[in-house]
Design an enzyme around this catalytic site. Sequence first.
Site, PDB file in Angstrom:
ATOM      1  N   ASP A 145       0.830  -1.202   0.000  1.00  0.00           N
ATOM      2  CA  ASP A 145       0.000   0.000   0.000  1.00  0.00           C
ATOM      3  C   ASP A 145       0.870   1.259   0.000  1.00  0.00           C
ATOM      4  O   ASP A 145       2.011   1.229  -0.458  1.00  0.00           O
ATOM      5  CB  ASP A 145      -0.966  -0.036   1.191  1.00  0.00           C
ATOM      6  CG  ASP A 145      -2.292   0.611   0.863  1.00  0.00           C
ATOM      7  OD1 ASP A 145      -2.303   1.835   0.684  1.00  0.00           O
ATOM      8  OD2 ASP A 145      -3.311  -0.102   0.771  1.00  0.00           O
ATOM      9  N   HIS A 210      -3.971   6.175   3.107  1.00  0.00           N
ATOM     10  CA  HIS A 210      -4.633   4.940   2.675  1.00  0.00           C
ATOM     11  C   HIS A 210      -4.027   3.691   3.322  1.00  0.00           C
ATOM     12  O   HIS A 210      -4.745   2.842   3.857  1.00  0.00           O
ATOM     13  CB  HIS A 210      -4.541   4.866   1.150  1.00  0.00           C
ATOM     14  CG  HIS A 210      -5.339   3.763   0.533  1.00  0.00           C
ATOM     15  ND1 HIS A 210      -4.819   2.500   0.301  1.00  0.00           N
ATOM     16  CD2 HIS A 210      -6.609   3.714   0.090  1.00  0.00           C
ATOM     17  CE1 HIS A 210      -5.735   1.744  -0.263  1.00  0.00           C
ATOM     18  NE2 HIS A 210      -6.834   2.452  -0.410  1.00  0.00           N
ATOM     19  N   SER A 549     -11.194  -0.935  -1.367  1.00  0.00           N
ATOM     20  CA  SER A 549      -9.954  -0.869  -0.578  1.00  0.00           C
ATOM     21  C   SER A 549     -10.211  -1.169   0.884  1.00  0.00           C
ATOM     22  O   SER A 549      -9.377  -1.759   1.554  1.00  0.00           O
ATOM     23  CB  SER A 549      -9.382   0.552  -0.620  1.00  0.00           C
ATOM     24  OG  SER A 549      -8.510   0.709  -1.690  1.00  0.00           O
TER      25      SER A 549
END
Length: 772
Positions: A145, A210, A549
């Site tokens: 990520d 994220h 996600s």
Amino acid sequence: MRTSPLQSLFLFACLFALSYLRKYEAAQSDAGMIYIVYMGAATSATNKNTHSLLLGSLMRNKNTVVHSYQHGFTGFAVRLSKSEAQQLGKHPGVVSVFPDPVFQVHTTRSWDFLLYETSLLIDSNQHSSLDLPSQASDTIIGILDTGIWPESESFNDRGMGPIPSRWKGTCMDGQDFNSSNCNRKLIGARYYDDHGSEWQMHSARDSVGHGTHVASTAAGAPVPNASYYGIAAGTAKGGSPTSRIAMYRVCSPGGCRGSAIMAAFDDAIADEVDILSLSLGSSALFAPDFTTDPIAIGAFHAVQKGITVICSAGNDGPSPQTVVNVAPWILTVAATTIDRDFESDLVLGNNKVIKGESINFSDLRESPEYPLIDGVSAKASSAREEEARKCYPDSLDKEKIEGKIVFCQHNDTVFTMKEKLLGVKAAGGAGVVFVNDKARLVASKSGSFPMTVIGTKDAALVLEYINSTRNPSATILPTETITNYKPAPTVAYFSARGPSYSTPNLLKVPDIAAPGVNILAAWIANDTTGDITLQGKDPPSFNIISGTSMSCPHVAGVVAAIKSQNPTWSPSAIMSAIMTTAIQTNNLKEPITTHSGVVATPYDIGAGEVSPTGGLQPGLAYEIEPADYLLFLCYYGYNITDIKLISGQLPHGFSCPMNSSTDMISNINYPSIAVSKNVTKASVTVRRTVTNVDSDEETTYTVTVDAPNGLEVTVVPDALKFTRSTKRLSYQVTFLYSSPSVKDVVFGAITWKNGKHKVRSPFVVSSDLPGP
Ligand SMILES: *[C@@H]1O[C@H](CO)[C@@H](O)[C@H](O)[C@H]1NC(C)=O
Ligand SMILES: *[C@@H]1O[C@H](CO)[C@@H](O)[C@H](O)[C@H]1NC(C)=O
Ligand SMILES: *[C@@H]1O[C@H](CO)[C@@H](O)[C@H](O)[C@H]1NC(C)=O
Ligand SMILES: *[C@@H]1O[C@H](CO)[C@@H](O)[C@H](O)[C@H]1NC(C)=O
Ligand SMILES: *[C@@H]1O[C@H](CO)[C@@H](O)[C@H](O)[C@H]1NC(C)=O
Ligand SMILES: *[C@@H]1O[C@H](CO)[C@@H](O)[C@H](O)[C@H]1NC(C)=O
Ligand SMILES: *[C@@H]1O[C@H](CO)[C@@H](O)[C@H](O)[C@H]1NC(C)=O
Ligand SMILES: *[C@@H]1O[C@H](CO)[C@@H](O)[C@H](O)[C@H]1NC(C)=O
Ligand SMILES: CC(=O)N[C@H]1CO[C@H](CO)[C@@H](O)[C@@H]1O
């Protein structure tokens, strides 16, 4: 699946753009761009030799080698001219050479859709359905990520035992990051510089948010009193709070390089992670092949080493054939809503209350004293009525909306909700009410400007009220977090849908669904962007975002629990456990629906909503041997030369069947079944094998078939008797489509029951599907 003329037009436009892009890339290529050279498994000495020979010659030739892959598989990423790349592609021992693609993380991009609903996981008091057994676990979850914010409370290691001795990973030093940032929770951190762009990472530290969010959703430690400025308050914790986290930073703010993704897979395999979670992928339009897709390649080799790989399905829904990460060795996850709603009500001057949705940062008074005006009535003289009705920026008369709450249709995509809101704000409006059915199901952040979103039915009531009085007025109330919202789950409208474009005969569509709407989880502590940080307040340490996600790490957490209780299970057995125990009903005890209210099909949610605990004891498992994945490659069309390179060594006596065809993919022992109708045949028969993985060795399962009208489904035998010595049994399913009225695509399910377990496989029978 037929596409509408409009879709075709869109597709055409995109293909045109793509071919333009390719031409552009081709023009660039002689300057030398990064290519990935994939050479298959690292197991055979020949592969390794060819690898070092090729590498040596490239270095002598002064080509820049960006990454060299040698643990999980062989190959490298290197700067080449187009002709060099073509030459290299012909070299024996090379499976494929392809330009280094850039993938994106699967958070919903648009500000409008930043917020949907909140996670099952997060507030353990009210949303315990994903509360897993809190036993100690040494499962290591690797995450590819944007990096991690190690100081987040979610990554504290209080009460955790020593790092498992098998761990071979590392905590790389980098900018604002060194080995003291790792602990017994965050046991590893690596980063891969993005040589193809201006984004240099130099560190595993997350600068986006994220990766931090995803990691804490998968395995974050419990953090009491977590919230986003008071919203969604509760104890935040990951799906498997006792698991360890290893972060592989492959994404920069500019995207995720394929060459870095492959390097991370290569390292993670050597580091000995148990699970890999990837909340990223290509776009639905760029559908790479299994030998040119970095995620499919890396995952193939990881699964061969016993690592379960979980990926997000993508956010390009709700159009059909948008699902990505479709290799059969990957567990692909769709997104659903949960039973939490952020309600921000609109109160009209007649005291009627309209339920709206948003996270407000408004400071309006609670009495409906603010004048309310329909956008169309505030039309600027230069604007068209339609523009004003939808509150396009500059379409409203400043004098008419000053101090007022403006009522706006928002069913267009010309401007975003944010752009319209900023227009009303700049013109001195007091607040804004948007009409949008999709966004009503979710909550949008509106910065510090009062806003709410209502549905079209309620909009009619508002218009009626505006019409009925000379001085209409209203107010927007502060956000209230509503729990036990019904129905939930529903499929998030952005969640990518099946069937898979490349493999319609594999019910790979996503496999499973999990919460992906309005998920509260850890965030980087220095994000001062206006969309995240409230004016005049400190940046929040938790944030609420949406996307497939967010659903992917939920499933990673559940997989970690299964893996820790059943450490010897193969990735396919774990995948089977997750899929065959999935849930099909919502909290109204009715079938799960899509965002538009129709019953969800396997193309929307695969086997259904993930069960937090069902997979711990599935009863039976559909296991897939490594050789079955090679057969899949045969059926898909790869030749034995390539398959041998990919797998390193062929199982004894392995060959591709002479009559290999994509139809035969239906016979892969997948936990779901997909067959294509063949007009020249009346029926199709597929075979499945189940393994008894329960402690009860003597047990008999009987079958129940849920078949659509017009389709006859026969299962032979209809009972499976397991004994101490008989652990594996096979059955055949015949689909007979005699009725000409049968639709293009029909769905059903086959369920085996023994009184204790229910083992369910969804099926789809389709015609008219494009092949690879
Ligand atoms: C890591 O960085 C911190 C803060 O910059 C510093 O105090 C610490 O000594 C460093 N640790 C190591 C092992 O370099
Ligand atoms: C936050 O920290 C990261 C890593 O130290 C840094 O790259 C980034 O520029 C910082 N962002 C802000 C807004 O300060
Ligand atoms: C959580 O917040 C409440 C109210 O702000 C406070 O009373 C309580 O002590 C806090 N709990 C913890 C564990 O910090
Ligand atoms: C948008 O909403 C307006 C007002 O309700 C309606 O007239 C129009 O047909 C809608 N447009 C679309 C594309 O749905
Ligand atoms: C508003 O009132 C007028 C006149 O009474 C009527 O023609 C119109 O249909 C009404 N519009 C709505 C949206 O109710
Ligand atoms: C196998 O396929 C590759 C292309 O994918 C081709 O280059 C090669 O010649 C093929 N080999 C055989 C034995 O057909
Ligand atoms: C393909 O050939 C095998 C024998 O090699 C045979 O058993 C099988 O039935 C054939 N399958 C089809 C779909 O014709
Ligand atoms: C349908 O079945 C026939 C007979 O087995 C076979 O020759 C044909 O290739 C099949 N068609 C498709 C589209 O699979
Ligand atoms: C999340 C948030 O800030 N909500 C605010 C909504 O509006 C009320 C009234 O102004 C505030 O008290 C809340 O804090």
